[in-house]
Design an enzyme around this catalytic site. Structure first.
Site, PDB file in Angstrom:
ATOM      1  N   CYS A   2      22.772   5.642  16.986  1.00 32.76           N
ATOM      2  CA  CYS A   2      23.554   6.856  17.220  1.00 32.76           C
ATOM      3  C   CYS A   2      24.278   6.785  18.547  1.00 32.76           C
ATOM      4  CB  CYS A   2      22.626   8.063  17.209  1.00 32.76           C
ATOM      5  SG  CYS A   2      21.660   8.186  15.699  1.00 32.76           S
ATOM      6  N   ARG A  27      29.082   2.431  17.575  1.00 34.03           N
ATOM      7  CA  ARG A  27      27.615   2.341  17.696  1.00 34.03           C
ATOM      8  C   ARG A  27      26.920   2.680  16.382  1.00 34.03           C
ATOM      9  NH1 ARG A  27      25.311   2.768  22.786  1.00 34.03           N
ATOM     10  NH2 ARG A  27      23.539   3.843  21.871  1.00 34.03           N
ATOM     11  N   TRP A  72      23.567   7.135  12.939  1.00 35.33           N
ATOM     12  CA  TRP A  72      23.194   5.938  12.180  1.00 35.33           C
ATOM     13  C   TRP A  72      21.829   6.275  11.612  1.00 35.33           C
ATOM     14  CZ3 TRP A  72      19.444   1.842  12.639  1.00 35.33           C
ATOM     15  CH2 TRP A  72      19.744   0.695  11.896  1.00 35.33           C
ATOM     16  N   ASN A  98      19.258  10.594  19.793  1.00 34.67           N
ATOM     17  CA  ASN A  98      19.394   9.181  19.443  1.00 34.67           C
ATOM     18  C   ASN A  98      18.011   8.557  19.619  1.00 34.67           C
ATOM     19  OD1 ASN A  98      19.931   6.493  19.235  1.00 34.67           O
ATOM     20  ND2 ASN A  98      20.990   6.332  21.196  1.00 34.67           N
ATOM     21  N   GLY A  99      17.413   8.068  18.551  1.00 34.38           N
ATOM     22  CA  GLY A  99      16.067   7.496  18.670  1.00 34.38           C
ATOM     23  C   GLY A  99      15.209   7.910  17.493  1.00 34.38           C
ATOM     24  N   GLU A 480      24.496 -18.745  12.059  1.00 34.68           N
ATOM     25  CA  GLU A 480      25.462 -17.779  12.599  1.00 34.68           C
ATOM     26  C   GLU A 480      26.614 -17.553  11.618  1.00 34.68           C
ATOM     27  OE1 GLU A 480      27.423 -15.093  15.135  1.00 34.68           O
ATOM     28  OE2 GLU A 480      25.343 -15.658  14.750  1.00 34.68           O
ATOM     29  N   LYS A 484      27.546 -13.948   9.969  1.00 39.90           N
ATOM     30  CA  LYS A 484      28.877 -13.339  10.124  1.00 39.90           C
ATOM     31  C   LYS A 484      29.473 -12.972   8.759  1.00 39.90           C
ATOM     32  CE  LYS A 484      29.227 -12.267  13.698  1.00 39.90           C
ATOM     33  NZ  LYS A 484      28.071 -12.833  14.314  1.00 39.90           N
ATOM     34  N   GLU A 487      27.543 -10.048   7.299  1.00 35.09           N
ATOM     35  CA  GLU A 487      27.831  -8.788   8.004  1.00 35.09           C
ATOM     36  C   GLU A 487      29.167  -8.201   7.548  1.00 35.09           C
ATOM     37  OE1 GLU A 487      26.218  -8.742  12.580  1.00 35.09           O
ATOM     38  OE2 GLU A 487      27.528 -10.409  12.058  1.00 35.09           O
ATOM     39  N   HIS A 503      13.855 -28.089  -0.091  1.00 35.36           N
ATOM     40  CA  HIS A 503      12.531 -27.436  -0.180  1.00 35.36           C
ATOM     41  C   HIS A 503      12.651 -26.003  -0.704  1.00 35.36           C
ATOM     42  CE1 HIS A 503      11.101 -30.917   1.909  1.00 35.36           C
ATOM     43  NE2 HIS A 503      11.893 -30.678   2.920  1.00 35.36           N
ATOM     44  N   LYS A 602      26.321  -1.507  16.299  1.00 37.15           N
ATOM     45  CA  LYS A 602      26.558  -2.499  17.347  1.00 37.15           C
ATOM     46  C   LYS A 602      25.293  -2.797  18.135  1.00 37.15           C
ATOM     47  CE  LYS A 602      29.032  -5.359  19.640  1.00 37.15           C
ATOM     48  NZ  LYS A 602      29.314  -6.618  18.978  1.00 37.15           N
TER      49      LYS A 602
END
Ligand code: BG6
Length: 607
Positions: A2, A27, A72, A98-99, A480, A484, A487, A503, A602
């Site tokens: 948030c 965010r 969020w 936020n949390g 990576e 990407k 995402e 494997h 983010k």
């Protein structure tokens, strides 16, 4: 995660809050809302973006106090009722948060038993009801919030306004809160960037602190309730313009900012004459580097992939055991911490909760931890107090690109500094540093080529999954690349060391399954070719990222993408660039929300 923004002053708050929301939207962005205080409190909230608020700011000219929030979701679905702000039953107290409140269930049951009617599924709404209970005890707004916080466990960055009070109360425990000092006005934000157009005087609230903010004053009290003299930090990040300029998306802009970003990261830190690197912020002497027995790198997401590249490079350059760990696992698995080791947390935002927990864990075990951080003044930077700033400038796109390159660059320089304090040969270091100094120019020229990736995009944009493979330094680059593309496009992707393919993941291959292989010319060539052939013989479409003129490997490619040579240990800085671009252009082709992919944020400030 948030985003929180607040204003109290002589100006109309509405336009300032709307701008603040736009600056924080990167965010977290599944819903937004704000509360304006004039004669009474007015609330507007909705799911979706700031634009969908459709607030007629002309209507709210007289309201000079307000708080705003981008959400969020953690507790409860993406609905208008779950969007913030949340109100007390009488509507006179409003909270944005936020949390995560960990003991929300017990509080919820208690409030329901007392007859409170809850309008949302969120933990945050409970705070508004608790504060309204305290307020009935005729105590001050500040005391109300202090009282209520004693009953909460979990994380918060929160703001509260009271209909009958000309002030805003803020509190922090784990989620960042920055206060901006103005002239007859004050500002509140989750990150300092959103304040930079109004002021450079910033107070960062620390865990447990509560602030009473009026237009002329900011009073900060500690967890024990004592008033404290807050530290004012000057926030100056003038070297990067976070507006889109001519770019359609922040991601493409940030990919193209990589040359300049890497130049800033190495500026003043390389002594080519002696083959040394000086990362002064580390506060480490050569003898401490010489005597340390192991290095631990800790990160999340893209930062973890950078740590994995870094651990291989530092192991080689400094001849020291170097491991990379996922932060969310580090603080919860009884890791052994000893003071012979050096611990580094690597993070773009400096606000990621799992990173903050890892720092707390290491410190509680008597270890010493340093930060490799992009956001100046962030919680991680303040918690560690020493480390390396990455100087990438603000990164707005959720998918990290330029900061990844600066993380790898900083870890290469760390490897050289540790290596030179141990037994790394001066000539070897000089050659590597000379190559590193060249990298920004090489990337710049490469980006100017405007490579056409349409063949690759055609091969992957409709596929069931995409597999990325590499060996050695290219294995984390494969991870990576997979991260990407996932995402940005939501296509299921796997990033694997090529040797691990047989494997398990080999089972996924069928005719034309796209397999992207990162294949710089290095000591892994032979084994990589046999892994490549294992995939080819199952009908996979082989897409190879290789160095220019490397005909030995291109003969195996269905699609080949060449990149300039940058030196063996520096290949990750070059091979990652086409992976960033492929993700971007495939996302574009698929019409995805490039800078704000669904469900992501983010920085994630909940553990
Ligand atoms: C995720 C971001 O939320 O957090 C990723 O979407 C990022 O891009 C990861 O790599 C770690 O964030 P940070 O700020 O600690 O590097």
């Amino acid at each position: 995660m948030c985003g929180i923004f607040g204003y109290i002053g002589n100006k109309s708050a509405a336009p300032i809050l709307i701008k603040g929301l736009k600056d924080l939207e990167y965010r977290g962005y599944d819903s937004v809302g704000l509360a304006l205080l004039g004669n009474k409190i007015n609330i507007s909230k909705c799911t979706g973006t700031v634009e969908s608020l459709k607030l007629d700011i002309e209507e709210f000219k007289t309201e000079k106090i307000g708080i705003a929030h981008t959400r969020w979701a953690t507790h409860g679905k993406v609905t208008k009722d779950n969007a913030h702000p949340h109100q007390s039953q009488d509507g006179k107290i409003v909270v944005i948060h936020n949390g995560i409140i960990e003991n929300e269930k017990r509080i919820r049951d208690l409030l329901i038993k007392e007859g409170f009617i809850l309008k949302s599924e969120t933990d945050s709404e409970l705070i508004a009801h608790l504060i309204s209970k305290a307020y009935k005890l005729n105590i001050s707004p500040l005391e109300c919030v202090q009282e209520v916080l004693k009953y909460l466990t979990g994380t918060w960055g929160l703001c509260v306004i009271f209909e009958d009070e000309d002030c805003i109360i803020c509190a922090r425990n784990g989620s960042s809160i920055a206060l901006g000092l103005g002239n007859n006005e004050n500002f509140i934000s989750s990150d300092p960037y959103a304040l930079s157009e109004y002021t450079d005087k910033i107070i960062y609230l620390e865990d447990g602190e509560v602030a009473l903010i009026t237009k002329n004053n900011i009073e900060v009290t500690s967890e024990s309730g004592d008033q404290i003299e807050p530290k004012i930090t000057i926030f100056s990040e003038e070297w990067s313009d976070s507006s889109l300029i001519e770019y359609p998306h922040h991601m493409l802009k940030e990919i193209n900012e990589q040359p300049e970003s890497i130049r800033r990261c190495i500026a003043g830190r390389i002594i080519i004459e002696s083959g040394d690197c000086k990362l002064n912020g580390l506060e480490l002497t050569d003898s401490e580097l010489k005597d340390s027995t192991h290095i631990t790198l800790i990160g999340c997401g893209t930062a973890l992939n950078a740590c994995q590249v870094g651990s291989l490079i530092i192991t080689e350059l400094a001849d020291i055991v170097t491991n990379a760990y996922e932060a969310s696992e580090f603080a919860t698995n009884n890791m052994i911490i000893d003071n012979q080791g050096l611990y580094f947390v690597v993070t773009q935002s400096g606000e990621t909760a799992d990173i903050l927990s890892a720092i707390k864990y290491i410190k509680n075990k008597g270890g010493d931890v340093r930060g490799i951080v992009n956001v100046v003044g962030s919680s991680v930077a303040r918690e560690c107090g020493k480390g390396v700033y990455l100087y990438s400038g603000q990164e707005k796109s959720v998918a990290s690109t330029k900061v990844f390159s600066n993380m790898v660059t900083a870890l290469i320089m760390l490897g050289i500094q540790i290596g030179r304090a141990r037994n790394l040969n001066e000539e070897v270091a000089k050659i590597l540093l000379a190559d590193l100094i060249e990298v920004p120019d090489i990337i710049e020229k490469y980006l100017k080529r405007n490579i056409d990736f349409s063949e690759v995009i055609a091969a992957i944009n409709k596929s069931k999954q995409v597999i990325f493979l590499g060996r050695g330094l290219s294995a984390p680059i494969a991870r990576e690349g997979a991260l990407k593309l996932m995402e940005i496009t939501y296509i299921p992707c796997l990033g694997y060391s090529a040797g691990a393919m047989k494997h398990g993941p080999l089972a996924l291959l069928e005719e034309n399954s796209p397999v992207i292989i990162i294949a710089p010319k290095d000591e892994h060539r032979e084994k990589l070719i046999s892994n490549l052939l294992e995939c080819k013989s199952r009908g996979a479409k082989i897409i190879i990222i290789h160095q220019e003129g490397d005909d030995e490997i291109t003969q195996y490619a269905d699609i080949s993408i060449s990149v300039p040579y940058t030196g063996r240990l520096l290949s990750p800085l070059m091979t990652v660039i086409p992976l960033h671009l492929i993700s971007y252009y495939t996302g574009l082709k698929l019409g995805k929300n490039i800078d704000k992919p669904r469900n992501l944020a983010k920085s994630v400030t909940v553990g």
